[in-house]
Scaffold this motif. Structure first.
Motif, PDB file in Angstrom:
ATOM      1  N   VAL A 190       1.011  -1.287  -0.110  1.00 31.82           N
ATOM      2  CA  VAL A 190       0.102  -0.099  -0.015  1.00 31.82           C
ATOM      3  C   VAL A 190       0.809   1.244  -0.005  1.00 31.82           C
ATOM      4  O   VAL A 190       2.072   1.232   0.118  1.00 31.82           O
ATOM      5  CB  VAL A 190      -1.021  -0.135   1.291  1.00 31.82           C
ATOM      6  CG1 VAL A 190      -1.789  -1.248   1.136  1.00 31.82           C
ATOM      7  CG2 VAL A 190      -0.211   0.000   2.325  1.00 31.82           C
ATOM      8  N   GLN A 191       0.315   2.398  -0.420  1.00 32.64           N
ATOM      9  CA  GLN A 191       0.917   3.702  -0.126  1.00 32.64           C
ATOM     10  C   GLN A 191       0.229   4.464   0.877  1.00 32.64           C
ATOM     11  O   GLN A 191      -0.738   4.901   0.878  1.00 32.64           O
ATOM     12  CB  GLN A 191       0.984   4.440  -1.630  1.00 32.64           C
ATOM     13  CG  GLN A 191       1.875   3.975  -2.802  1.00 32.64           C
ATOM     14  CD  GLN A 191       2.244   4.914  -3.783  1.00 32.64           C
ATOM     15  OE1 GLN A 191       1.921   4.720  -4.801  1.00 32.64           O
ATOM     16  NE2 GLN A 191       2.856   6.094  -3.630  1.00 32.64           N
ATOM     17  N   LEU A 192       1.090   4.630   1.958  1.00 37.92           N
ATOM     18  CA  LEU A 192       0.740   5.330   3.289  1.00 37.92           C
ATOM     19  C   LEU A 192       0.988   6.900   2.712  1.00 37.92           C
ATOM     20  O   LEU A 192       1.990   7.419   2.674  1.00 37.92           O
ATOM     21  CB  LEU A 192       1.328   5.071   4.277  1.00 37.92           C
ATOM     22  CG  LEU A 192       1.333   3.420   4.609  1.00 37.92           C
ATOM     23  CD1 LEU A 192       2.028   3.252   5.760  1.00 37.92           C
ATOM     24  CD2 LEU A 192      -0.110   3.072   4.917  1.00 37.92           C
ATOM     25  N   ILE A 193      -0.223   7.696   3.051  1.00 37.02           N
ATOM     26  CA  ILE A 193      -0.083   9.058   2.952  1.00 37.02           C
ATOM     27  C   ILE A 193       0.254   9.460   4.284  1.00 37.02           C
ATOM     28  O   ILE A 193      -0.523   9.327   5.224  1.00 37.02           O
ATOM     29  CB  ILE A 193      -1.455   9.692   2.471  1.00 37.02           C
ATOM     30  CG1 ILE A 193      -1.601   9.329   0.824  1.00 37.02           C
ATOM     31  CG2 ILE A 193      -1.483  11.231   2.569  1.00 37.02           C
ATOM     32  CD1 ILE A 193      -2.857  10.151   0.244  1.00 37.02           C
ATOM     33  N   HIS A 194       1.177  10.542   4.594  1.00 36.53           N
ATOM     34  CA  HIS A 194       1.729  10.883   5.520  1.00 36.53           C
ATOM     35  C   HIS A 194       1.175  12.537   6.016  1.00 36.53           C
ATOM     36  O   HIS A 194       0.980  12.816   6.919  1.00 36.53           O
ATOM     37  CB  HIS A 194       3.164  11.014   5.836  1.00 36.53           C
ATOM     38  CG  HIS A 194       3.686   9.532   5.732  1.00 36.53           C
ATOM     39  ND1 HIS A 194       3.305   8.592   6.353  1.00 36.53           N
ATOM     40  CD2 HIS A 194       4.473   9.095   5.125  1.00 36.53           C
ATOM     41  CE1 HIS A 194       3.822   7.362   6.174  1.00 36.53           C
ATOM     42  NE2 HIS A 194       4.564   7.551   5.363  1.00 36.53           N
ATOM     43  N   SER A 195       1.281  13.215   4.659  1.00 30.46           N
ATOM     44  CA  SER A 195       0.751  14.631   4.704  1.00 30.46           C
ATOM     45  C   SER A 195      -0.095  14.913   3.586  1.00 30.46           C
ATOM     46  O   SER A 195       0.300  14.361   2.569  1.00 30.46           O
ATOM     47  CB  SER A 195       1.926  15.701   4.598  1.00 30.46           C
ATOM     48  OG  SER A 195       2.568  15.671   5.854  1.00 30.46           O
ATOM     49  N   LEU A 196      -0.953  15.923   3.603  1.00 26.18           N
ATOM     50  CA  LEU A 196      -1.898  15.869   2.454  1.00 26.18           C
ATOM     51  C   LEU A 196      -2.069  17.468   2.248  1.00 26.18           C
ATOM     52  O   LEU A 196      -2.234  18.237   3.440  1.00 26.18           O
ATOM     53  CB  LEU A 196      -3.427  15.430   3.029  1.00 26.18           C
ATOM     54  CG  LEU A 196      -4.532  15.739   1.882  1.00 26.18           C
ATOM     55  CD1 LEU A 196      -4.048  14.927   0.791  1.00 26.18           C
ATOM     56  CD2 LEU A 196      -5.837  15.145   2.435  1.00 26.18           C
ATOM     57  N   GLY A 197      -2.087  17.899   1.057  1.00 27.84           N
ATOM     58  CA  GLY A 197      -2.098  19.392   0.978  1.00 27.84           C
ATOM     59  C   GLY A 197      -3.439  19.739  -0.045  1.00 27.84           C
ATOM     60  O   GLY A 197      -3.493  19.060  -1.009  1.00 27.84           O
ATOM     61  N   LEU A 198      -4.003  20.911   0.236  1.00 31.82           N
ATOM     62  CA  LEU A 198      -5.064  21.366  -0.537  1.00 31.82           C
ATOM     63  C   LEU A 198      -4.793  22.784  -0.808  1.00 31.82           C
ATOM     64  O   LEU A 198      -4.753  23.518   0.113  1.00 31.82           O
ATOM     65  CB  LEU A 198      -6.357  20.851   0.217  1.00 31.82           C
ATOM     66  CG  LEU A 198      -6.548  19.616   0.562  1.00 31.82           C
ATOM     67  CD1 LEU A 198      -7.963  19.132   1.422  1.00 31.82           C
ATOM     68  CD2 LEU A 198      -6.922  18.562  -0.711  1.00 31.82           C
TER      69      LEU A 198
END
Length: 339
Positions: free
Chosen positions: A28-36
């Motif tokens: 899987v690909q784990l998202i650590h930081s999300l930007g919007l």
């Protein structure tokens, strides 16, 4: 009877095991930081993610653009070979323009996802969240935002903040939320004060000194530092005051048409980085320094509160203090008299 109970127990355990969902890290690909960000009337999403290889692990940046917030994650899945997971999401960064338009729908989305914890760090970025996430990828530090916030809460001027605290301030009558504010400085990501909100919309950024003043008003702080300028024996002296322990007490008087609040700040601190001529080992000089510092902090705190009144934002929670001591609380009325 015993054999029957044993088979029932075995069957029950088998059913529970069959309902569990297994995720292997390398698959899987784990998202650590999300930007919007908001760009061309669309939402531009970016994500810092780990890619686990046989020989090494790399930090990658995913990018997508969507007409709404809810399709960002499916769009990420469409451009990755492995399924994207949010179970390790540590921070969500929104661009300044996005924050100015309101983040209520984003907060609702985060709250509805059971895989996201309430210790998640929210933050505002200038000029764009994409710029900050590109800086994180360049530094190859996937947890930079959350680690930087935690470090500044523990050692410097940032008051405690996370998704849980944001929700408390956002939904509580008589208070406004605040979030860490990030910028780019010399090709590095830098925490640069606090973003103040009125309801769910960003309205103003305050600097590190003002963040310190807010911190000692909203919590029992054991960290933080503030530069000062005082006059001792007719000589001007500048230095750094390090907070060792502080607390605030509020005396609320609701008898008048406009409530009055007396804020009593107690700060136990250490004076650092001062000139050699200043002999603080002398009790008389030390007493004068304490008196001057008290006057300086009172002046700065008063100016800061007046600034908050002018902006019509209430991160300290003065309205909440009045609400707790009033028999005829009206939030709309308080908003009118708060300035």
């Amino acid at each position: 009877m015993v054999a029957k109970r044993t088979w029932i127990l075995v069957l029950f355990i088998w059913i529970i095991a069959g309902c569990s969902s297994t995720r292997i890290v390398s698959e899987v690909q784990l998202i650590h930081s999300l930007g919007l960000d908001i760009e061309d009337q669309k939402i531009k999403g970016a994500a810092i993610t780990h890619v686990y290889g046989k020989e090494k692990t790399s930090v990658e940046l995913l990018e997508t653009k969507s007409t709404n917030l809810f399709s960002i994650l499916p769009d990420f899945n469409a451009i990755t070979p492995a399924q994207v997971e949010l179970g390790q999401l540590r921070s969500v960064v929104v661009g300044r323009r996005y924050a100015e338009n309101g983040i209520e729908s984003l907060v609702h989305t985060l709250c509805r996802d059971p895989s996201i914890g309430f210790r998640l760090q929210l933050a505002v970025a200038e000029p764009k969240a994409m710029t900050i996430l590109k800086g994180i990828r360049h530094m190859q530090i996937p947890f930079f935002i959350s680690d930087s916030v935690a470090q500044n809460i523990k050692t410097l001027n940032l008051p405690k903040t996370n998704l849980h605290i944001f929700l408390f301030n956002f939904y509580g009558e008589g208070r406004d939320p605040y979030l860490p504010y990030f910028v780019m400085h010399n090709d590095r990501v830098k925490l640069d004060g606090l973003a103040l909100f009125r309801d769910d919309k960003f309205v103003h950024r305050i600097n590190s000194k003002e963040s310190f003043l807010l911190k000692i008003m909203v919590e029992k702080a054991k960290s933080g530092q503030i530069p000062f300028e005082v006059t001792i024996n007719n000589r001007k002296e500048s230095g750094l005051l390090k907070n060792l322990h502080s607390h605030a007490a509020f005396d609320v008087n609701t008898a008048e048409p406009v409530p009055s609040i007396l804020v009593k700040l107690t700060v136990n601190g250490q004076v650092k980085d001062y000139s050699k001529w200043l002999q603080l080992s002398n009790p008389q000089v030390l007493h004068q320094m304490e008196k001057e510092l008290a006057s300086y902090l009172q002046k700065e705190a008063t100016s800061f509160v007046k600034h908050l009144q002018k902006l019509e934002v209430d991160p300290v929670g003065f309205g909440d203090l009045v609400r707790g001591r009033s028999t005829s609380w009206n939030y709309s009325h308080f908003k009118k008299i708060y300035p």
